[in-house]
Scaffold this active site. Structure first.
Site, PDB file in Angstrom:
ATOM      1  N   LYS A  85      -7.159  -7.694   3.091  1.00  0.00           N
ATOM      2  CA  LYS A  85      -5.910  -8.435   3.346  1.00  0.00           C
ATOM      3  C   LYS A  85      -5.008  -7.609   4.230  1.00  0.00           C
ATOM      4  O   LYS A  85      -4.831  -6.414   3.999  1.00  0.00           O
ATOM      5  CB  LYS A  85      -5.223  -8.662   1.987  1.00  0.00           C
ATOM      6  CG  LYS A  85      -3.920  -9.409   2.065  1.00  0.00           C
ATOM      7  CD  LYS A  85      -4.149 -10.889   1.904  1.00  0.00           C
ATOM      8  CE  LYS A  85      -2.928 -11.717   2.257  1.00  0.00           C
ATOM      9  NZ  LYS A  85      -2.719 -11.871   3.722  1.00  0.00           N
ATOM     10  N   LYS A 109      -1.583  -0.048  -0.611  1.00  0.00           N
ATOM     11  CA  LYS A 109      -0.496  -0.949  -1.015  1.00  0.00           C
ATOM     12  C   LYS A 109      -0.991  -1.925  -2.092  1.00  0.00           C
ATOM     13  O   LYS A 109      -0.316  -2.164  -3.087  1.00  0.00           O
ATOM     14  CB  LYS A 109      -0.061  -1.742   0.217  1.00  0.00           C
ATOM     15  CG  LYS A 109       1.406  -1.955   0.369  1.00  0.00           C
ATOM     16  CD  LYS A 109       1.701  -2.781   1.621  1.00  0.00           C
ATOM     17  CE  LYS A 109       1.862  -1.943   2.862  1.00  0.00           C
ATOM     18  NZ  LYS A 109       2.423  -2.714   4.004  1.00  0.00           N
ATOM     19  N   LYS A 121      -6.207  -4.825   8.661  1.00  0.00           N
ATOM     20  CA  LYS A 121      -5.118  -5.010   9.622  1.00  0.00           C
ATOM     21  C   LYS A 121      -5.702  -5.447  10.939  1.00  0.00           C
ATOM     22  O   LYS A 121      -6.843  -5.104  11.261  1.00  0.00           O
ATOM     23  CB  LYS A 121      -4.368  -3.690   9.823  1.00  0.00           C
ATOM     24  CG  LYS A 121      -2.992  -3.846  10.409  1.00  0.00           C
ATOM     25  CD  LYS A 121      -2.071  -4.475   9.400  1.00  0.00           C
ATOM     26  CE  LYS A 121      -0.628  -4.158   9.596  1.00  0.00           C
ATOM     27  NZ  LYS A 121       0.107  -4.309   8.350  1.00  0.00           N
ATOM     28  N   THR A 205       9.279  -9.389   2.005  1.00  0.00           N
ATOM     29  CA  THR A 205       9.279  -7.943   2.250  1.00  0.00           C
ATOM     30  C   THR A 205      10.688  -7.392   2.043  1.00  0.00           C
ATOM     31  O   THR A 205      10.881  -6.365   1.372  1.00  0.00           O
ATOM     32  CB  THR A 205       8.762  -7.636   3.672  1.00  0.00           C
ATOM     33  OG1 THR A 205       7.530  -8.328   3.860  1.00  0.00           O
ATOM     34  CG2 THR A 205       8.530  -6.151   3.871  1.00  0.00           C
ATOM     35  N   ASN A 236      12.401  -9.733  11.180  1.00  0.00           N
ATOM     36  CA  ASN A 236      12.252 -10.428   9.907  1.00  0.00           C
ATOM     37  C   ASN A 236      12.693  -9.541   8.741  1.00  0.00           C
ATOM     38  O   ASN A 236      13.523  -9.940   7.916  1.00  0.00           O
ATOM     39  CB  ASN A 236      10.789 -10.875   9.733  1.00  0.00           C
ATOM     40  CG  ASN A 236      10.558 -11.518   8.388  1.00  0.00           C
ATOM     41  OD1 ASN A 236      10.323 -10.827   7.409  1.00  0.00           O
ATOM     42  ND2 ASN A 236      10.659 -12.835   8.316  1.00  0.00           N
ATOM     43  N   SER A 363       2.216 -12.752  -0.385  1.00  0.00           N
ATOM     44  CA  SER A 363       1.022 -13.308   0.272  1.00  0.00           C
ATOM     45  C   SER A 363      -0.058 -13.601  -0.775  1.00  0.00           C
ATOM     46  O   SER A 363      -0.747 -14.619  -0.715  1.00  0.00           O
ATOM     47  CB  SER A 363       0.449 -12.316   1.287  1.00  0.00           C
ATOM     48  OG  SER A 363       1.072 -12.461   2.531  1.00  0.00           O
TER      49      SER A 363
HETATM   50  N1  GLU Z   1       2.122  -7.301   7.376  1.00  0.00           N
HETATM   51  C1  GLU Z   1       2.603  -7.109   6.049  1.00  0.00           C
HETATM   52  C2  GLU Z   1       2.360  -5.688   5.594  1.00  0.00           C
HETATM   53  O1  GLU Z   1       2.224  -4.789   6.396  1.00  0.00           O
HETATM   54  C3  GLU Z   1       2.062  -8.153   5.071  1.00  0.00           C
HETATM   55  C4  GLU Z   1       0.587  -8.209   4.924  1.00  0.00           C
HETATM   56  C5  GLU Z   1       0.083  -9.419   4.151  1.00  0.00           C
HETATM   57  O2  GLU Z   1       0.886 -10.192   3.702  1.00  0.00           O
HETATM   58  O3  GLU Z   1      -1.130  -9.533   4.035  1.00  0.00           O
HETATM   59  O4  GLU Z   1       2.401  -5.385   4.433  1.00  0.00           O
END
Ligand code: GLU
Length: 431
Positions: A85, A109, A121, A205, A236, A363
């Site tokens: 993810k 994370k 990513k 976030t 954002n 998410s």
């Molecule tokens: N881009 C966000 C992060 O760096 C969210 C990633 C997601 O929701 O999968 O945590």
């Protein structure tokens, strides 16, 4: 106030940023945290690189009729705990090295917050600010066509990241649905509500960062009201965060965007600034007298929240910061060298993989709702997010105290533990 843009920021800042190797930073703290856990070197060797890394070239028909080829990446760090993810960023400074590190951070994370995913990513090297809507749509669809074999609702689930948003997620979803020939809302998160998005995802976030700051205040017996905060970044994450802080009575004394920064020790009028911001979070162009991002970081405040790009707090400026607490809302804003100096100065850094995990947590909630076909209220999402942020913070804090380590290393320890244990159970490594 006049509308003449002064771009004081900063080729130098961009060059400095490019000198950092986020992947080296990731690996170096990973190594330390593996040692704290007393795990074998196998664990480090396995986790230091993504399990899968795809490099793609995307041909896009531009509005002038010519085809431009864009470089893109998808890194899948580890899928022992579930599908991978992580977001997709559109940015001129995207590199393979950075995408790999960001995928590793996503694994940690998800581990820290205990959600059943590994990390991934993606990124495309492009300048979205100078592309038309049609060009962005064709680029987004091209990316999905290029990675479609390795992504999917039970394989790897993308989301927004820097300069990508719910509209881009909608185009990507549509492209994926066409390729697979069935409706798959769980393929991607951060979607518009009408296409199966979750209540509270857009603000998740920032809310997570806010709850983290509230937890620190609570533990330190301090009030949020009146606290002087600088937020670097007004997109954002930074934009919503500045808004919530302002609403709760904190004094947001500084904000910045990609072109410059503004600071006022008596507090900024955040609702006004938000109302004048463009779709890329740019607002500093309204002012004659703008600072650079670097100058803003060195201004006085109680709490500094880097919420823009990586590698902005380094060994070169760590001694010059005039804050008591740093909450990392961006991914990788503080280098390891800077962390050492800040810890010597008694400045606590609440790490990114904990503080900004609200995005991926919601998410996950969105994906659960897509799988159930049953949608939650905003209150339910908020309550569950708050619970997760609070519990994760306490677990990291306890680990930091138990091992006598800083919170960054402690968050790595928590994250690695989850990933490594699942990898061992699958017979991939021995701890
Ligand atoms: N881009 C966000 C992060 O760096 C969210 C990633 C997601 O929701 O999968 O945590």
């Amino acid at each position: 106030m006049e509308n003449n843009v002064q771009v004081k920021a900063s080729e130098k800042e961009r060059q400095d940023y490019k000198k950092q190797s986020p992947q080296e930073e990731f690996q170096s703290i990973l190594k330390e945290a593996v040692a704290v856990l007393g795990y074998s070197d196998e664990v480090f060797q396995f986790l230091k690189e993504p399990m899968r890394f795809l490099e793609i070239n995307i041909p896009v028909r531009m509005d002038n009729g010519r085809t431009e080829v864009f470089r893109g990446y998808r890194a899948q760090h580890n899928d022992a705990n579930g599908p991978t993810k992580g977001g997709i960023r559109f940015h001129p400074d995207v590199t393979a090295d950075e995408v790999k590190a960001l995928a590793g951070w996503m694994s940690l994370k998800c581990g820290v917050t205990g959600i059943p995913y590994g990390g991934a990513k993606g990124g495309i090297v492009c300048e979205p600010r100078s592309m038309s809507t049609g060009e962005l749509e064709r680029l987004s669809r091209g990316y999905v066509r290029a990675v479609s074999q390795i992504v999917g609702p039970t394989k790897d689930i993308p989301a927004p990241d820097m300069y990508t948003n719910s509209q881009i997620m909608a185009w990507m979803l549509d492209e994926y649905d066409h390729i697979r020939e069935f409706d798959s809302p769980g393929f991607i998160t951060g979607k518009p509500l009408a296409l199966g998005g979750s209540q509270g995802r857009e603000t998740a976030t920032s809310k997570g960062v806010l709850y983290t700051l509230q937890t620190v205040c609570q533990l330190r017996g301090k009030k949020l009201k009146g606290l002087k905060v600088i937020v670097q970044g007004f997109g954002n994450v930074g934009g919503y965060l500045a808004y919530y802080l302002h609403e709760l009575g904190a004094k947001v004394v500084g904000i910045s965007d990609a072109l410059g920064a503004i600071y006022d020790e008596s507090g900024l009028d955040i609702p006004y600034l938000l109302s004048r911001r463009d779709s890329f979070g740019i607002v500093s162009g309204l002012f004659d007298d703008v600072l650079t991002n670097e100058e803003l970081l060195q201004k006085e405040c109680d709490v500094l929240v880097p919420a823009a790009i990586g590698g902005v707090i380094t060994e070169d400026n760590a001694d010059l910061l005039k804050c008591q607490l740093i909450i990392e809302a961006a991914n990788g804003p503080t280098t390891k060298g800077a962390l050492r100096k800040l810890s010597e100065r008694g400045i606590t850094v609440v790490p990114d993989i904990l503080a900004n995990s609200g995005g991926v947590v919601v998410s996950y909630f969105e994906w659960c709702q897509n799988n159930q076909g049953y949608y939650w209220t905003e209150e339910t999402v908020e309550e569950r997010l708050k619970e997760k942020m609070y519990a994760s913070f306490l677990a990291v804090k306890e680990t930091a105290d138990q091992f006598g380590i800083d919170m960054k290393t402690a968050a790595y320890v928590e994250g690695i533990r989850k990933v490594a244990e699942a990898s061992e159970l699958r017979g991939w490594i021995s701890l």
